[in-house]
Design a protein around this motif. Structure first.
Motif, mmCIF file in Angstrom:
data_model
loop_
_atom_site.group_PDB
_atom_site.id
_atom_site.type_symbol
_atom_site.label_atom_id
_atom_site.label_comp_id
_atom_site.label_asym_id
_atom_site.label_seq_id
_atom_site.Cartn_x
_atom_site.Cartn_y
_atom_site.Cartn_z
ATOM 1 N N ALA A 221 0.846 -1.188 0.000
ATOM 2 C CA ALA A 221 0.000 0.000 0.000
ATOM 3 C C ALA A 221 0.876 1.230 0.000
ATOM 4 O O ALA A 221 2.047 1.183 0.404
ATOM 5 N N PHE A 222 0.304 2.356 -0.449
ATOM 6 C CA PHE A 222 0.979 3.643 -0.422
ATOM 7 C C PHE A 222 0.305 4.547 0.603
ATOM 8 O O PHE A 222 -0.918 4.551 0.745
ATOM 9 N N SER A 223 1.118 5.337 1.305
ATOM 10 C CA SER A 223 0.609 6.393 2.172
ATOM 11 C C SER A 223 1.680 7.464 2.295
ATOM 12 O O SER A 223 2.831 7.149 2.627
ATOM 13 N N GLY A 224 1.318 8.706 2.036
ATOM 14 C CA GLY A 224 2.291 9.783 2.101
ATOM 15 C C GLY A 224 3.467 9.518 1.184
ATOM 16 O O GLY A 224 3.305 9.225 -0.002
ATOM 17 N N ALA A 225 4.669 9.593 1.732
ATOM 18 C CA ALA A 225 5.880 9.398 0.933
ATOM 19 C C ALA A 225 6.307 7.943 0.838
ATOM 20 O O ALA A 225 7.345 7.641 0.245
ATOM 21 N N TYR A 226 5.524 7.027 1.406
ATOM 22 C CA TYR A 226 5.971 5.647 1.572
ATOM 23 C C TYR A 226 5.131 4.629 0.791
ATOM 24 O O TYR A 226 3.910 4.755 0.668
ATOM 25 N N LEU A 227 5.830 3.608 0.308
ATOM 26 C CA LEU A 227 5.243 2.323 -0.042
ATOM 27 C C LEU A 227 5.610 1.365 1.079
ATOM 28 O O LEU A 227 6.739 1.400 1.579
ATOM 29 N N LEU A 236 8.439 -3.776 5.356
ATOM 30 C CA LEU A 236 9.463 -3.147 4.538
ATOM 31 C C LEU A 236 8.895 -1.854 3.964
ATOM 32 O O LEU A 236 7.842 -1.854 3.324
ATOM 33 N N THR A 237 9.572 -0.717 4.214
ATOM 34 C CA THR A 237 9.137 0.560 3.663
ATOM 35 C C THR A 237 10.055 0.979 2.526
ATOM 36 O O THR A 237 11.233 0.622 2.488
ATOM 37 N N VAL A 238 9.493 1.742 1.599
ATOM 38 C CA VAL A 238 10.229 2.202 0.435
ATOM 39 C C VAL A 238 9.920 3.685 0.230
ATOM 40 O O VAL A 238 8.761 4.096 0.269
ATOM 41 N N MET A 239 10.969 4.476 0.018
ATOM 42 C CA MET A 239 10.827 5.891 -0.312
ATOM 43 C C MET A 239 11.601 6.196 -1.585
ATOM 44 O O MET A 239 12.611 5.549 -1.885
ATOM 45 N N ALA A 240 11.124 7.206 -2.323
ATOM 46 C CA ALA A 240 11.844 7.651 -3.512
ATOM 47 C C ALA A 240 12.998 8.558 -3.112
ATOM 48 O O ALA A 240 12.934 9.268 -2.109
ATOM 49 N N SER A 241 14.073 8.527 -3.899
ATOM 50 C CA SER A 241 15.191 9.446 -3.716
ATOM 51 C C SER A 241 15.804 9.721 -5.069
ATOM 52 O O SER A 241 15.462 9.076 -6.071
ATOM 53 N N ALA A 242 16.714 10.680 -5.105
ATOM 54 C CA ALA A 242 17.384 11.014 -6.361
ATOM 55 C C ALA A 242 18.181 9.840 -6.909
ATOM 56 O O ALA A 242 18.423 9.745 -8.112
ATOM 57 N N ASP A 243 18.597 8.926 -6.021
ATOM 58 C CA ASP A 243 19.382 7.761 -6.434
ATOM 59 C C ASP A 243 18.533 6.506 -6.612
ATOM 60 O O ASP A 243 19.060 5.417 -6.768
ATOM 61 N N GLY A 244 17.219 6.669 -6.568
ATOM 62 C CA GLY A 244 16.341 5.526 -6.721
ATOM 63 C C GLY A 244 15.652 5.161 -5.418
ATOM 64 O O GLY A 244 15.850 5.821 -4.375
ATOM 65 N N PRO A 245 14.835 4.108 -5.408
ATOM 66 C CA PRO A 245 14.096 3.716 -4.210
ATOM 67 C C PRO A 245 15.018 3.349 -3.043
ATOM 68 O O PRO A 245 16.040 2.685 -3.231
ATOM 69 N N VAL A 246 14.642 3.803 -1.845
ATOM 70 C CA VAL A 246 15.383 3.511 -0.622
ATOM 71 C C VAL A 246 14.499 2.682 0.296
ATOM 72 O O VAL A 246 13.365 3.077 0.599
ATOM 73 N N THR A 247 15.010 1.533 0.746
ATOM 74 C CA THR A 247 14.214 0.624 1.567
ATOM 75 C C THR A 247 14.685 0.633 3.020
ATOM 76 O O THR A 247 15.836 0.921 3.316
ATOM 77 N N LYS A 248 13.756 0.301 3.907
ATOM 78 C CA LYS A 248 14.074 0.161 5.327
ATOM 79 C C LYS A 248 13.138 -0.872 5.934
ATOM 80 O O LYS A 248 11.933 -0.834 5.706
ATOM 81 N N MET A 249 13.692 -1.794 6.718
ATOM 82 C CA MET A 249 12.890 -2.811 7.387
ATOM 83 C C MET A 249 12.512 -2.339 8.788
ATOM 84 O O MET A 249 13.375 -1.936 9.562
ATOM 85 N N LEU A 250 11.233 -2.363 9.076
ATOM 86 C CA LEU A 250 10.734 -2.110 10.423
ATOM 87 C C LEU A 250 10.381 -3.467 11.029
ATOM 88 O O LEU A 250 9.372 -4.066 10.664
ATOM 89 N N ASN A 251 11.224 -3.956 11.908
ATOM 90 C CA ASN A 251 10.999 -5.276 12.500
ATOM 91 C C ASN A 251 9.852 -5.249 13.505
ATOM 92 O O ASN A 251 9.669 -4.279 14.243
ATOM 93 N N TYR A 252 9.064 -6.342 13.502
ATOM 94 C CA TYR A 252 7.991 -6.442 14.488
ATOM 95 C C TYR A 252 8.591 -6.381 15.895
ATOM 96 O O TYR A 252 9.592 -7.058 16.175
ATOM 97 N N PRO A 253 8.013 -5.595 16.794
ATOM 98 C CA PRO A 253 8.551 -5.528 18.159
ATOM 99 C C PRO A 253 8.303 -6.812 18.933
ATOM 100 O O PRO A 253 7.375 -7.575 18.626
ATOM 101 N N ALA A 254 9.111 -7.024 19.969
ATOM 102 C CA ALA A 254 9.047 -8.268 20.740
ATOM 103 C C ALA A 254 7.749 -8.401 21.512
ATOM 104 O O ALA A 254 7.342 -9.528 21.849
ATOM 105 N N ASP A 255 7.059 -7.294 21.803
ATOM 106 C CA ASP A 255 5.840 -7.390 22.609
ATOM 107 C C ASP A 255 4.600 -7.689 21.778
ATOM 108 O O ASP A 255 3.497 -7.792 22.318
#
Length: 606
Positions: A221-227, A236-255
């Protein structure tokens, strides 16, 4: 394949509008209309009706059972028939055109698009940035359909290939694309290749980056600046940048409950947040930018379906198998209220057994009730049933198009045709629109004010479509039709017939050839014209992109402060100062979703 439309479609459009407007009419020309599309569980058909006048119906024959998606701001409906290897399209008959302080609404009967897409097992559909992307699971490719061409009844698609066939997706991100990636072979115990992550690619599928790990990636899904996409280990989140898509993993918290994952995500439109499933009895609110990134919500029974309210992103709604509808407070991350709305539907059995589906329609939640043969209308504030609509067969999947807008009446009584019609658009202070303002009133503007898919009006000048505009101007001024047309021939002239603006990426199209650049704000300039009025150029400088993309672009849309543009004049080139001296050639762009007669109407209103 046959497309059959039944019902009272031959009624005059003005009569249809009067009936449709019964749902809400704020003043003499403001209408709220929602049109509901329902796919049957067994019979290959889609039934459509206006929520305020459900006795007026249309039926579209298809090949098989449909999964329905409302796309392109509700202008079109996609009917995916996975088991029959076909995707068909329906024009909803409702178009909304934003003018900043209000929207215009155009209403006609829905109609089938004659051309369909065929291929091995179509499934996921993504609607973003003017592109409708359909993944063909057993074909190993995605078909990319241009949204504004679809509204004109045309299906022109580009194929984005994947390395191998799998149940995945592809999506546009900034000036690039991403696609899911599957392993070379199934892991032990699986019957299909295992999805392992997401990769940046060109539009043809050529890789441009490494694989970002995301085990079992599913749901997007898309919301704001993120896929965002669901994975076994997190989101896994994805944002656009001048160098192409930038990804970041948000790990599920332990709780959060262990052993569960997110496989379906919904993205809010008016704030940057996602609502996803998490296991059979859970939901999760995902903030992609700020901690805490996750808030878990436990449901009392297993979830059947859930939705986000596009009009008020604070709330979502979830239906559980006991027949209870729950209002979700997304900001607080909790259940706000609950109410019984239907008989129980067990989640035991096959995933595709007939169970209710929900969608939002203004102040109502519309819910299919297959066993009862009904679509139920439920107040989103009270969670109480306000009406039912009998639908033949087993109503199952559901999609909604519509909203609120102004309808401009005509002397001939046609409430839908915008051609040849004058209407008063509010552009804020009329003195400012005419070019009389104080320097202190001028504010910086983001490139997002001009975001969208835009068409040049020069072709309409060349083919004579705009001749009524010159006649209208001549009647109100001292110049002749020929003199006015000659002035605009110079003013509108351009070979760039289409421009798309997504984030900080601007693409200039000459025919099918696109030239892209990434642009950053480079301040503004106030210009004084010969007759004493003034204008503001909002200027953006290229930071990266194709050599053929201009170094500077300068917007003029009669506005002097942040506000969404409904059209604009654009100046471009490599010399910033020289552009500021250009006052005779001002290529002009209107939304690509507007038809020629609507553009004529808009111009005559200014």
């Amino acid at each position: 394949m046959r497309h059959l439309i039944r019902g009272a479609s031959a009624l005059a459009l003005s009569t249809a509008l009067l009936g449709s407007a019964a749902l809400a009419q704020d003043d003499g020309d403001s209408v709220t209309l929602y049109r509901v599309f329902v796919g049957d569980h067994k019979d290959p058909k889609v039934t459509a009706f206006d929520l305020s006048k459900p006795e007026k119906r249309w039926t579209f024959d298809t090949v098989g059972q449909n999964k329905l998606y409302s796309v392109n701001e509700g202008a079109s409906v996609v009917a995916v028939q996975s088991d029959n290897d076909v995707v068909t399209f329906i024009n909803s008959g409702i178009s909304l055109h934003s003018h900043g302080d209000h929207s215009d609404i155009t209403i006609t009967d829905p109609s089938a698009v004659e051309k369909a897409l065929t291929g091995p097992r179509p499934f996921h559909v993504i609607d973003h940035d003017g592109k409708i992307v359909i993944n063909f699971d057993k074909g190993g490719y995605n078909e990319i359909v241009d949204a504004h061409e679809l509204t004109d009844g045309q299906i022109e698609s580009i194929r984005l290939k994947q390395a191998r066939a799998h149940h995945g997706f592809a999506a546009p991100v900034g000036n690039g694309w991403v696609t899911t990636v599957a392993s070379d072979a199934p892991v032990e115990g699986d019957s299909a290749p295992t999805r392992v992550g997401l990769r940046a690619v060109k539009e043809d599928g050529t890789p441009t980056g490494d694989v970002a790990s995301c085990t079992g990636i599913h749901g997007e899904a898309f919301s704001g600046a993120y896929l965002a996409a669901g994975c076994k280990e997190g989101i896994l989140t994805v944002m656009a940048s001048a160098d192409g898509p930038v990804t970041k993993m948000l790990n599920y918290p332990a709780d959060m409950p262990s052993g569960e994952t997110t496989g379906t995500l919904l993205g809010a439109k008016s704030m940057q947040v996602f609502l996803g499933n998490y296991g059979a009895k859970g939901l999760v609110v995902v903030d992609p930018a700020d901690e805490p990134n996750f808030r878990y919500i436990e449901l009392p029974f297993r979830r059947i379906d859930f939705a986000l309210d596009p009009a008020n992103a604070r709330f979502g709604y979830a239906l559980t198998e006991d027949g209870t509808l729950h209002q979700i407070d997304v900001l607080d991350g909790k259940l706000a209220k609950s109410a019984k709305v239907t008989d129980p539907y067990s989640m035991d059995g096959h995933w595709n057994d007939p169970r209710p589906r929900i969608a939002m329609a203004g102040d109502d939640i519309v819910m299919t009730d297959p066993n009862a043969g009904l679509v139920r209308r439920i107040s989103k504030t009270e969670l109480k049933e306000v009406g039912t609509i009998k639908v033949e067969g087993k109503p199952y999947n559901i999609a909604v198009a519509g909203g609120s807008g102004k309808v401009h009446e005509h002397a001939d009584g046609d409430a839908h045709d915008h051609s040849g019609h004058e209407h008063a658009h509010s552009h804020g202070d009329p003195k400012i629109y005419a070019g009389y303002f104080e320097d202190s009133q001028v504010k910086d503007r983001p490139l997002g004010d001009y975001a969208g898919d835009w068409q040049s009006v020069y072709p309409y000048l060349k083919d004579g479509t705009l001749d009524p505009v010159w006649k209208h101007k001549a009647e109100k001024g001292t110049s002749s039709v020929e003199e006015i047309r000659a002035e605009y021939e110079v003013g509108y002239k351009t070979d760039v017939d289409r421009i798309t603006i997504d984030g900080d990426v601007v693409t200039f199209f000459k025919g099918d050839q696109g030239s892209k650049g990434t642009y950053a704000y480079d301040s503004k300039e106030i210009l004084t014209y010969k007759k004493g009025n003034r204008g503001v150029r909002f200027i953006y400088k290229k930071t990266k992109g194709d050599v053929s993309a201009p170094q500077f672009i300068q917007f003029s849309d009669h506005g002097i402060a942040p506000n969404k543009a409904d059209h604009y004049h654009l100046y471009w080139g490599n010399d910033r100062a020289a552009l500021l001296k250009e006052v005779t050639n001002w290529p002009t762009y209107y939304p690509s979703s507007l038809k020629a007669d609507e553009i004529v109407s808009e111009m005559k209103a200014h």
